[in-house]
Write a protein that holds these residues in place. Structure first.
Motif, PDB file in Angstrom:
ATOM      1  N   TYR A  66     -36.091 -26.366  22.714  1.00 21.94           N
ATOM      2  CA  TYR A  66     -37.109 -25.905  23.660  1.00 21.94           C
ATOM      3  C   TYR A  66     -36.444 -25.267  24.878  1.00 21.94           C
ATOM      4  O   TYR A  66     -36.936 -24.291  25.432  1.00 21.94           O
ATOM      5  CB  TYR A  66     -37.974 -27.087  24.086  1.00 21.94           C
ATOM      6  CG  TYR A  66     -39.246 -26.708  24.795  1.00 21.94           C
ATOM      7  CD1 TYR A  66     -40.325 -26.200  24.066  1.00 21.94           C
ATOM      8  CD2 TYR A  66     -39.383 -26.849  26.158  1.00 21.94           C
ATOM      9  CE1 TYR A  66     -41.498 -25.839  24.707  1.00 21.94           C
ATOM     10  CE2 TYR A  66     -40.552 -26.495  26.812  1.00 21.94           C
ATOM     11  CZ  TYR A  66     -41.604 -25.992  26.073  1.00 21.94           C
ATOM     12  OH  TYR A  66     -42.775 -25.632  26.713  1.00 21.94           O
ATOM     13  N   SER A  67     -35.325 -25.842  25.289  1.00 19.37           N
ATOM     14  CA  SER A  67     -34.491 -25.237  26.321  1.00 19.37           C
ATOM     15  C   SER A  67     -33.083 -25.799  26.179  1.00 19.37           C
ATOM     16  O   SER A  67     -32.856 -26.726  25.382  1.00 19.37           O
ATOM     17  CB  SER A  67     -35.043 -25.505  27.722  1.00 19.37           C
ATOM     18  OG  SER A  67     -34.383 -24.689  28.680  1.00 19.37           O
ATOM     19  N   PHE A  68     -32.160 -25.234  26.928  1.00 24.05           N
ATOM     20  CA  PHE A  68     -30.783 -25.726  26.870  1.00 24.05           C
ATOM     21  C   PHE A  68     -30.053 -25.311  28.143  1.00 24.05           C
ATOM     22  O   PHE A  68     -30.512 -24.432  28.880  1.00 24.05           O
ATOM     23  CB  PHE A  68     -30.042 -25.194  25.632  1.00 24.05           C
ATOM     24  CG  PHE A  68     -29.803 -23.704  25.657  1.00 24.05           C
ATOM     25  CD1 PHE A  68     -30.800 -22.818  25.275  1.00 24.05           C
ATOM     26  CD2 PHE A  68     -28.582 -23.191  26.083  1.00 24.05           C
ATOM     27  CE1 PHE A  68     -30.589 -21.443  25.312  1.00 24.05           C
ATOM     28  CE2 PHE A  68     -28.354 -21.819  26.113  1.00 24.05           C
ATOM     29  CZ  PHE A  68     -29.356 -20.935  25.733  1.00 24.05           C
ATOM     30  N   ALA A  69     -28.943 -25.953  28.391  1.00 24.56           N
ATOM     31  CA  ALA A  69     -28.076 -25.578  29.514  1.00 24.56           C
ATOM     32  C   ALA A  69     -26.640 -25.680  29.029  1.00 24.56           C
ATOM     33  O   ALA A  69     -26.308 -26.586  28.260  1.00 24.56           O
ATOM     34  CB  ALA A  69     -28.307 -26.501  30.706  1.00 24.56           C
ATOM     35  N   VAL A  70     -25.814 -24.741  29.458  1.00 23.99           N
ATOM     36  CA  VAL A  70     -24.409 -24.746  29.060  1.00 23.99           C
ATOM     37  C   VAL A  70     -23.562 -25.127  30.272  1.00 23.99           C
ATOM     38  O   VAL A  70     -23.519 -24.412  31.272  1.00 23.99           O
ATOM     39  CB  VAL A  70     -23.971 -23.379  28.502  1.00 23.99           C
ATOM     40  CG1 VAL A  70     -22.494 -23.415  28.102  1.00 23.99           C
ATOM     41  CG2 VAL A  70     -24.836 -23.001  27.306  1.00 23.99           C
ATOM     42  N   MET A  71     -22.909 -26.271  30.158  1.00 26.41           N
ATOM     43  CA  MET A  71     -22.145 -26.829  31.271  1.00 26.41           C
ATOM     44  C   MET A  71     -20.724 -26.263  31.264  1.00 26.41           C
ATOM     45  O   MET A  71     -20.008 -26.390  30.270  1.00 26.41           O
ATOM     46  CB  MET A  71     -22.059 -28.358  31.154  1.00 26.41           C
ATOM     47  CG  MET A  71     -23.343 -29.052  30.753  1.00 26.41           C
ATOM     48  SD  MET A  71     -24.760 -28.591  31.765  1.00 26.41           S
ATOM     49  CE  MET A  71     -26.018 -29.663  31.069  1.00 26.41           C
ATOM     50  N   TYR A  85     -19.794 -27.160  27.236  1.00 24.06           N
ATOM     51  CA  TYR A  85     -20.608 -27.779  26.196  1.00 24.06           C
ATOM     52  C   TYR A  85     -22.075 -27.528  26.521  1.00 24.06           C
ATOM     53  O   TYR A  85     -22.430 -27.298  27.676  1.00 24.06           O
ATOM     54  CB  TYR A  85     -20.319 -29.283  26.074  1.00 24.06           C
ATOM     55  CG  TYR A  85     -20.665 -30.090  27.303  1.00 24.06           C
ATOM     56  CD1 TYR A  85     -21.930 -30.666  27.465  1.00 24.06           C
ATOM     57  CD2 TYR A  85     -19.741 -30.280  28.324  1.00 24.06           C
ATOM     58  CE1 TYR A  85     -22.242 -31.397  28.600  1.00 24.06           C
ATOM     59  CE2 TYR A  85     -20.048 -31.018  29.460  1.00 24.06           C
ATOM     60  CZ  TYR A  85     -21.295 -31.574  29.594  1.00 24.06           C
ATOM     61  OH  TYR A  85     -21.610 -32.293  30.722  1.00 24.06           O
ATOM     62  N   VAL A  87     -26.134 -28.769  26.419  1.00 27.91           N
ATOM     63  CA  VAL A  87     -27.110 -29.851  26.272  1.00 27.91           C
ATOM     64  C   VAL A  87     -28.424 -29.199  25.871  1.00 27.91           C
ATOM     65  O   VAL A  87     -28.836 -28.205  26.482  1.00 27.91           O
ATOM     66  CB  VAL A  87     -27.269 -30.656  27.574  1.00 27.91           C
ATOM     67  CG1 VAL A  87     -28.373 -31.691  27.447  1.00 27.91           C
ATOM     68  CG2 VAL A  87     -25.950 -31.324  27.946  1.00 27.91           C
ATOM     69  N   VAL A  88     -29.044 -29.726  24.820  1.00 31.35           N
ATOM     70  CA  VAL A  88     -30.287 -29.132  24.327  1.00 31.35           C
ATOM     71  C   VAL A  88     -31.462 -30.069  24.609  1.00 31.35           C
ATOM     72  O   VAL A  88     -31.298 -31.286  24.705  1.00 31.35           O
ATOM     73  CB  VAL A  88     -30.220 -28.823  22.806  1.00 31.35           C
ATOM     74  CG1 VAL A  88     -29.168 -27.764  22.534  1.00 31.35           C
ATOM     75  CG2 VAL A  88     -29.950 -30.083  21.989  1.00 31.35           C
ATOM     76  N   LEU A  89     -32.633 -29.468  24.739  1.00 35.07           N
ATOM     77  CA  LEU A  89     -33.892 -30.195  24.866  1.00 35.07           C
ATOM     78  C   LEU A  89     -34.684 -29.852  23.612  1.00 35.07           C
ATOM     79  O   LEU A  89     -35.043 -28.696  23.395  1.00 35.07           O
ATOM     80  CB  LEU A  89     -34.627 -29.744  26.125  1.00 35.07           C
ATOM     81  CG  LEU A  89     -35.961 -30.415  26.425  1.00 35.07           C
ATOM     82  CD1 LEU A  89     -35.792 -31.904  26.673  1.00 35.07           C
ATOM     83  CD2 LEU A  89     -36.627 -29.746  27.624  1.00 35.07           C
ATOM     84  N   ARG A  99     -40.194 -34.441  23.917  1.00 36.16           N
ATOM     85  CA  ARG A  99     -38.960 -33.666  23.963  1.00 36.16           C
ATOM     86  C   ARG A  99     -37.805 -34.628  24.186  1.00 36.16           C
ATOM     87  O   ARG A  99     -37.924 -35.579  24.964  1.00 36.16           O
ATOM     88  CB  ARG A  99     -39.000 -32.625  25.084  1.00 36.16           C
ATOM     89  CG  ARG A  99     -40.133 -31.643  24.948  1.00 36.16           C
ATOM     90  CD  ARG A  99     -40.119 -30.595  26.057  1.00 36.16           C
ATOM     91  NE  ARG A  99     -41.449 -30.020  26.173  1.00 36.16           N
ATOM     92  CZ  ARG A  99     -42.215 -30.120  27.250  1.00 36.16           C
ATOM     93  NH1 ARG A  99     -41.770 -30.767  28.325  1.00 36.16           N
ATOM     94  NH2 ARG A  99     -43.407 -29.589  27.281  1.00 36.16           N
ATOM     95  N   VAL A 101     -33.536 -35.094  24.801  1.00 35.14           N
ATOM     96  CA  VAL A 101     -32.281 -34.476  25.239  1.00 35.14           C
ATOM     97  C   VAL A 101     -31.141 -34.912  24.329  1.00 35.14           C
ATOM     98  O   VAL A 101     -31.075 -36.061  23.901  1.00 35.14           O
ATOM     99  CB  VAL A 101     -31.982 -34.892  26.701  1.00 35.14           C
ATOM    100  CG1 VAL A 101     -30.582 -34.452  27.131  1.00 35.14           C
ATOM    101  CG2 VAL A 101     -33.029 -34.312  27.639  1.00 35.14           C
ATOM    102  N   ASN A 103     -27.165 -33.260  22.250  1.00 35.07           N
ATOM    103  CA  ASN A 103     -26.206 -32.186  22.031  1.00 35.07           C
ATOM    104  C   ASN A 103     -26.385 -31.668  20.615  1.00 35.07           C
ATOM    105  O   ASN A 103     -26.798 -32.414  19.723  1.00 35.07           O
ATOM    106  CB  ASN A 103     -24.773 -32.692  22.198  1.00 35.07           C
ATOM    107  CG  ASN A 103     -24.570 -33.415  23.525  1.00 35.07           C
ATOM    108  OD1 ASN A 103     -24.342 -34.628  23.543  1.00 35.07           O
ATOM    109  ND2 ASN A 103     -24.674 -32.696  24.620  1.00 35.07           N
ATOM    110  N   ILE A 114     -32.903 -20.823  22.236  1.00 35.56           N
ATOM    111  CA  ILE A 114     -34.252 -21.397  22.231  1.00 35.56           C
ATOM    112  C   ILE A 114     -34.922 -21.070  20.892  1.00 35.56           C
ATOM    113  O   ILE A 114     -34.727 -19.992  20.334  1.00 35.56           O
ATOM    114  CB  ILE A 114     -35.062 -20.858  23.433  1.00 35.56           C
ATOM    115  CG1 ILE A 114     -34.539 -21.511  24.719  1.00 35.56           C
ATOM    116  CG2 ILE A 114     -36.550 -21.123  23.264  1.00 35.56           C
ATOM    117  CD1 ILE A 114     -35.186 -21.037  25.997  1.00 35.56           C
ATOM    118  N   ASP A 115     -35.689 -22.032  20.376  1.00 35.62           N
ATOM    119  CA  ASP A 115     -36.416 -21.967  19.105  1.00 35.62           C
ATOM    120  C   ASP A 115     -35.529 -22.234  17.886  1.00 35.62           C
ATOM    121  O   ASP A 115     -36.013 -22.179  16.737  1.00 35.62           O
ATOM    122  CB  ASP A 115     -37.157 -20.626  18.926  1.00 35.62           C
ATOM    123  CG  ASP A 115     -38.283 -20.454  19.932  1.00 35.62           C
ATOM    124  OD1 ASP A 115     -38.785 -21.475  20.450  1.00 35.62           O
ATOM    125  OD2 ASP A 115     -38.655 -19.294  20.221  1.00 35.62           O
TER     126      ASP A 115
END
Lengths: 144, 386
Positions: A66-71, A85, A87-89, A99, A101, A103, A114-115
């Protein structure tokens, strides 16, 4: 399986609310006995009807990112070797209001989208301090 | 509320990079409050109320140190962090309007160098409560949480990296006119923005607020008393706090995700003030990170989400020619991160005509507190009473 993040990185403290989620090896979600609403993370009170008795319902563990962030910046010395790395939602197919959280273990951070369809997988970890055996839900891509 | 109360004094310490303040966090608070009282023309001992958010300076200790004769009101706002800046003002205003106190200080003191930096994981490597569902997966800090929310917003509404850049570039441009700013003398180009390292995608280094030490405070009293004081009053035209149903559901499960928690705040603020987004002359929008600013502006009604990139582009948020000059002191990104309270003092300066990027004839000066954490809050200052 070794851990996705460094072995010494943060672990959950298992308690009565989160025990099933972090130790059962099944994707068990909290369900209200009174109104059957499924909610995650587990809470002391049902957000729908204020019920306080719960059972658990097992999800099939399929969903989509649904969303993600790259650290990139390691926010702790233990994460220095882990960056970058992602982190995905994950939004679950069978419980879209839920939803989770995690990896995505088999997708490089620059390929997460996303998707992207994913399915649950498991990390087995031992908390050396407490002796607790943890089964942490994680995700892998569903290849078409 | 509608002009029944006003900010009559502002006080700030110098602002420092985290760890460089020569004073303790408590001493910084005392300096800011003292300066705010002096600016208001009110004897320090006659301050009789203290309001803050997320703060460590207990009014019991503070009032003793400042010689307060009669403390009759203390409060601190619930929830989150920088989302409380405007609400602290609102609580203080409500107290003086109700007659619970006469001269209430709202303040924030923050020395990240002394108490740990917001951008790093702190404490033991075991976690409980809602964070048990996020931190073990390596999602720990506000930057990372806001990145998750911003990525989805960009995806849903076709917002590009350039929209984020515009927020950062505006703050840095305005800071070059403000000698108080930590980033004064350090201009930022669009190329430097894009070339800067990623902290957490989609946030570059320059999408992220600074980590600072300093303190800021305001004195609030009734409009009647303000008339007898030396400063130009910044009347509190309206204020609002708000969050939607299950906004507090944790680990990104709130139904409206991605939200900045400003829909209800906007609805209430515009209804209470009788004005709308198009009437605002200048805005200070809390930028912990650039992404939530875009969501907050959209939810407050400045543009629809799929039009927010156009709204912030082409200089529209820059002084002096933009339609809505924003973060005219340099804000959290480029002035200093005093947990956003330096944006409240800047909003007051705009009403007084004292900003280093002064909007000509500013009549309505808006503060949008930290978007992305709930409950959101906002306060609207006016030059004219009522």
């Amino acid at each position: 399986m070794s851990r996705f993040l460094p072995e010494a990185w943060m672990l959950p403290i298992v308690d009565d609310l989160n025990r099933e989620f972090f130790t059962s090896g099944k994707l068990l979600l909290q369900q209200c006995v009174d109104c059957q609403t499924v909610q995650h993370p587990p809470e002391e009170v049902c957000h729908q009807c204020q019920g306080m008795e719960f059972v658990h319902v097992e999800s099939a563990g399929r969903g989509a990112v649904y969303s993600f962030a790259v650290m990139h910046y390691p926010v702790h010395a233990e994460l220095q070797s882990a960056v970058p790395y992602a982190v995905v939602l994950v939004q679950l197919d069978d419980h879209p209001s839920v939803r989770i959280v995690g990896n995505c273990l088999d997708v490089p951070p620059d390929e997460v989208e996303i998707d992207m369809p994913v399915q649950v997988t498991w990390e087995t970890l031992a908390d050396a301090e407490t002796g607790e055996q943890l089964r942490m839900p994680q995700w892998q891509a569903i290849r078409r | 509320m509608l002009g029944e109360t006003a900010v009559v004094g502002i006080g700030e310490t110098d602002f420092y990079r985290a760890g460089q303040a020569p004073l303790s966090e408590f001493q910084l608070a005392c300096v800011a409050v003292k300066r705010a009282a002096e600016d208001a023309g009110i004897p320090l001992e006659d301050i009789d109320g203290y309001v803050a958010y997320s703060d460590r300076q207990d009014p019991v200790r503070l009032s003793a140190a400042l010689g307060t004769k009669r403390t009759t009101f203390t409060a601190q706002c619930w929830g989150g962090g920088g989302n409380g800046t405007a609400h602290a003002v609102s609580i203080a205003a409500a107290a003086v309007e109700a007659g619970y106190a006469r001269h209430v200080v709202a303040f924030r003191s923050l020395a990240q160098g002394q108490f740990g930096r917001f951008g790093r994981a702190r404490g033991p490597l075991r976690v409980t409560g809602a964070r048990a569902y996020t931190s073990p997966y390596g999602l720990v800090t506000p930057a990372q949480e806001c990145a998750m929310q911003t990525r989805r917003f960009m995806h849903e509404y076709g917002v590009s990296q350039e929209a984020l850049a515009e927020i950062s570039l505006a703050s840095y441009e305005h800071a070059q006119r403000n000698p108080r700013a930590v980033r004064y003398g350090q201009p930022l180009t669009r190329e430097q923005y894009h070339d800067s390292r990623w902290i957490v995608e989609p946030f570059h280094l320059f999408d992220c607020c600074q980590e600072s030490d300093g303190s800021a405070a305001v004195v609030i009293t009734t409009a009647e008393r303000a008339a007898d004081l030396p400063s130009t009053p910044a009347y509190i035209k309206a204020a609002a706090q708000g969050m939607g149903q299950r906004a507090g559901a944790t680990a990104f499960t709130e139904p409206e995700f991605p939200t900045a928690h400003y829909k209800i705040v906007g609805e209430e603020l515009w209804a209470r003030s009788g004005v709308g987004p198009a009437d605002i002359d200048v805005a200070q929008v809390y930028e912990n990170f650039t992404g939530p600013v875009l969501i907050g502006l959209a939810e407050m009604g400045f543009a629809p989400p799929d039009g927010i990139e156009e709204f912030v582009s082409d200089g529209n948020i820059r002084w002096p020619d933009g339609g809505l000059p924003m973060n005219t002191s340099g804000g959290n990104l480029a002035e200093a991160y005093i947990h956003g309270f330096e944006l409240v003092t800047e909003a007051v300066r705009q009403i007084r005509g004292e900003s280093t990027s002064q909007v000509e004839d500013a009549e309505l000066s808006l503060v949008i507190s930290g978007p992305g954490y709930c409950p959101g809050s906002s306060v609207l200052f006016s030059k004219d009473r009522g």
